[in-house]
Design a protein around this motif. Structure first.
Motif, PDB file in Angstrom:
ATOM      1  N   ILE A  82     -12.160  -9.406  -3.626  1.00 16.52           N
ATOM      2  CA  ILE A  82     -11.931 -10.839  -3.421  1.00 16.52           C
ATOM      3  C   ILE A  82     -13.217 -11.583  -3.103  1.00 16.52           C
ATOM      4  N   THR A  83     -14.054 -10.995  -2.262  1.00 17.59           N
ATOM      5  CA  THR A  83     -15.221 -11.759  -1.798  1.00 17.59           C
ATOM      6  C   THR A  83     -16.167 -12.094  -2.937  1.00 17.59           C
ATOM      7  N   LEU A 102      -9.478  -7.264   7.296  1.00 22.32           N
ATOM      8  CA  LEU A 102      -9.644  -8.127   6.122  1.00 22.32           C
ATOM      9  C   LEU A 102     -10.614  -7.493   5.128  1.00 22.32           C
ATOM     10  N   ARG A 103     -11.683  -6.965   5.690  1.00 21.01           N
ATOM     11  CA  ARG A 103     -12.721  -6.396   4.825  1.00 21.01           C
ATOM     12  C   ARG A 103     -12.149  -5.237   3.996  1.00 21.01           C
ATOM     13  N   LEU A 110      -4.811 -13.641   6.002  1.00 14.82           N
ATOM     14  CA  LEU A 110      -4.867 -14.098   7.401  1.00 14.82           C
ATOM     15  C   LEU A 110      -3.477 -14.075   8.032  1.00 14.82           C
ATOM     16  N   ALA A 140      -9.495 -16.742  -4.575  1.00 17.12           N
ATOM     17  CA  ALA A 140      -9.966 -15.875  -3.491  1.00 17.12           C
ATOM     18  C   ALA A 140      -9.571 -16.449  -2.133  1.00 17.12           C
ATOM     19  N   ARG A 141      -9.664 -17.766  -2.024  1.00 18.61           N
ATOM     20  CA  ARG A 141      -9.281 -18.388  -0.742  1.00 18.61           C
ATOM     21  C   ARG A 141      -7.761 -18.317  -0.540  1.00 18.61           C
ATOM     22  N   ASP A 142      -7.044 -18.468  -1.629  1.00 13.86           N
ATOM     23  CA  ASP A 142      -5.580 -18.313  -1.511  1.00 13.86           C
ATOM     24  C   ASP A 142      -5.239 -16.911  -1.015  1.00 13.86           C
ATOM     25  N   ARG A 188     -17.263 -16.001  -3.694  1.00 13.53           N
ATOM     26  CA  ARG A 188     -18.612 -16.577  -3.622  1.00 13.53           C
ATOM     27  C   ARG A 188     -18.928 -17.436  -4.832  1.00 13.53           C
ATOM     28  N   LEU A 248     -11.628  -8.575  11.285  1.00  9.23           N
ATOM     29  CA  LEU A 248     -12.527  -8.613  10.135  1.00  9.23           C
ATOM     30  C   LEU A 248     -12.536  -7.269   9.404  1.00  9.23           C
ATOM     31  N   VAL A 286     -10.069  -6.886   1.225  1.00  4.37           N
ATOM     32  CA  VAL A 286     -10.781  -7.659   0.203  1.00  4.37           C
ATOM     33  C   VAL A 286     -11.719  -6.771  -0.600  1.00  4.37           C
ATOM     34  N   MET A 330      -7.206 -14.911   0.639  1.00  6.50           N
ATOM     35  CA  MET A 330      -7.638 -14.762   2.036  1.00  6.50           C
ATOM     36  C   MET A 330      -6.647 -15.428   2.979  1.00  6.50           C
ATOM     37  N   TRP A 331      -6.148 -16.577   2.578  1.00  7.26           N
ATOM     38  CA  TRP A 331      -5.142 -17.280   3.393  1.00  7.26           C
ATOM     39  C   TRP A 331      -3.920 -16.389   3.591  1.00  7.26           C
TER      40      TRP A 331
END
Lengths: 359, 169
Positions: free
Chosen positions: B162-163, B153-154, B107, B99-101, B167, B150, B157, B103-104
């Motif tokens: 993804i979120t 992104l929202r 971004l 998920a962080r990948d 979590r 945001l 995701v 998000m990266w």
């Protein structure tokens, strides 16, 4: 903070852990500072001038920084003119602003031989230069006059010649106010262009001589009347570029591109001329950087030396007898063995008039 | 002057590189950006050092330089949408990492200014008025930029769920 906020935060914190390391950062910053100072002193026109202004605009105004970028004209010198007297040129700016895409240069095997370049002259001599730094003719892709401020508080002044009217970036950066006015100079009407930023002002005064040559005086922190007075004092007469060093050997095919009191730079065939040193063979005399010279593993003319490789960039460092450091910056496209690089270094002779740079 | 500048670079260099990496999303560009800004700062260090908050000054310069470079290098206002990696992972830890990948990668699709706002808000924990100082705009504009970033992104995701996976740490 919602899910997305938290994921953004966690992602950024995770990624911060894999950021580049700071190994060698100080050395690289110091080297770059030196190059920027060189670029700034001499500047470039068009996009280059914008880049210098940008540099000033890109820093916050809170500390009232004086960006002292000179942003003079570029182009006009190079190719055959690199080995002879410079002539005015209307050649478009070919310099590369900082941060712009780099130019691809074909690899060139280094064949060392006696150098063939000839130092150019600038065609006008200043009259009274009271309150200014000593005049020198420098080369930055073209030859020009330089009164360097060097921290003295005096204005930094450059003089260029042109075959055509100087042109400027038509879109000033945020925070830069541009004004233009006509003024009489040397019996003709000239243009005085003023770029005002927080804390400092850059002025350009340019006009067409009866001979057809355009002259461009550019100065930081100099009042218009003083600029006109300086312009009135210019007289035809050559000012010779003083080389800070001489060479027994140089790679053949390279063209003299930059000369200042502490540096000489040669560009590869087909590479644009201008103030950037990227991908160029540079010889720089530094005032510092030799604190650890006792541990350098090589010897050049009996002096401690080292070959430094960082981020695919190779440089040779030689401690001079007066404590200064000769640094030879090798462009990636120049194919030269370590042995030949040391031969090249051994044939560099620093002149008494050279001024070691700082930073 | 030289000693204090060297000390600043040695002590604060790693943090500045981390910051630059988050701004640019690229290790090489981050190094390039930090070197360029510090080299310029070096020319004026005496003045900067005299003023309060040299590090804030440098970080501001990093943000602005990054945005300026971008403006000059591209007529487009933002990067092409990055390839967001597909998630094929199974356990929770790997899902969080994935998920962080993702998000990266997302971004990287934001305009530089919006990305800077998020880095300043979520990594530097700066309040909006301070972010506004860095960017040279109003706090209202900061909130607009953050909101747009945001929201963008929202939207992505949510589509990709993804979120929820992020979590599961």
């Amino acid at each position: 903070m919602n899910d997305v906020d938290m994921l953004v935060r966690d992602t950024l914190r995770d990624r911060a852990e894999v950021a580049p390391t700071a190994t060698g950062l100080l050395t690289r910053v110091r080297t770059r500072s030196r190059l920027i100072r060189r670029r700034r002193r001499v500047g470039v026109a068009g996009a280059g001038a914008a880049a210098v202004v940008l540099a000033a605009a890109a820093v916050p105004a809170a500390v009232n920084v004086t960006g002292r970028g000179t942003g003079g004209p570029g182009g006009g010198f190079g190719g055959p003119a690199a080995s002879g007297p410079a002539t005015p040129s209307a050649a478009p700016d070919r310099s590369t602003p900082s941060g712009a895409p780099t130019v691809s240069v074909a690899p060139l095997p280094a064949r060392l031989a006696a150098p063939e370049y000839r130092l150019p002259t600038f065609p006008y001599t200043p009259g009274s230069a009271a309150g200014l730094g000593k005049v020198q003719a420098w080369v930055d892709g073209e030859v020009f006059l330089m009164h360097a401020a060097e921290g003295s508080g005096a204005p930094s002044v450059q003089v260029y010649t042109r075959a055509a009217e100087p042109t400027f970036d038509q879109t000033p950066d945020q925070g830069v106010q541009v004004d233009s006015a006509t003024t009489r100079v040397r019996g003709v009407m000239g243009t005085l262009r003023t770029e005002s930023m927080t804390g400092f002002v850059i002025r350009s005064l340019y006009w067409r001589e009866p001979s057809g040559v355009w002259i461009w005086v550019r100065a930081n922190d100099m009042e218009p009347a003083a600029m006109v007075a300086y312009a009135e004092g210019l007289r035809p007469g050559p000012v010779q570029v003083q080389a800070p060093m001489t060479f027994d050997l140089l790679p053949q095919g390279l063209v003299l591109d930059n000369v200042g009191p502490s540096d000489m730079v040669f560009r590869m065939p087909g590479q644009p001329t201008g103030g950037s040193w990227e991908n160029k063979l540079g010889f720089v005399l530094n005032a510092d950087g030799g604190d650890d010279a006792a541990s350098w593993p090589l010897r050049v003319n009996g002096q401690p030396a080292k070959i430094h490789l960082q981020d695919q960039e190779r440089s040779a460092w030689v401690l001079q007898k007066n404590g200064t450091i000769l640094v030879i910056q090798v462009p990636q496209a120049l194919v030269i063995s370590d042995e030949d690089l040391l031969r090249l270094a051994a044939g560099v002779h620093v002149n008494a008039t050279a001024q070691a740079g700082r930073g | 002057m030289e000693d204090s500048f060297d000390e600043f670079v040695v002590n604060r260099g790693p943090a500045l590189l981390r910051f630059a990496y988050l701004l640019t999303g690229d290790r090489h560009r981050a190094e390039d950006l930090v070197q360029e800004v510090l080299a310029k700062v070096h020319q004026r260090w005496t003045r900067i050092e005299r003023a309060e908050g040299a590090e804030f000054y440098v970080r501001t310069a990093l943000v602005r330089q990054n945005i300026s470079w971008w403006r000059r290098r591209s007529a487009r206002s933002e990067q092409p949408v990055a390839e967001v990696p597909d998630s094929t992972v199974s356990d929770d830890g790997e899902q969080a990492l994935a998920a962080r990948d993702e998000m990266w990668a997302l971004l990287a699709t934001l305009p530089r200014r919006q990305r800077a706002v998020l880095v300043l808000r979520f990594y530097e924990d700066l309040p909006d008025d301070r972010i506004a100082e860095v960017l040279g705009c109003s706090p209202v504009n900061v909130r607009v930029q953050a909101s747009r970033a945001l929201a963008r992104l929202r939207a992505t995701v949510t589509d990709r769920n993804i979120t929820t996976r992020g979590r599961n740490e």
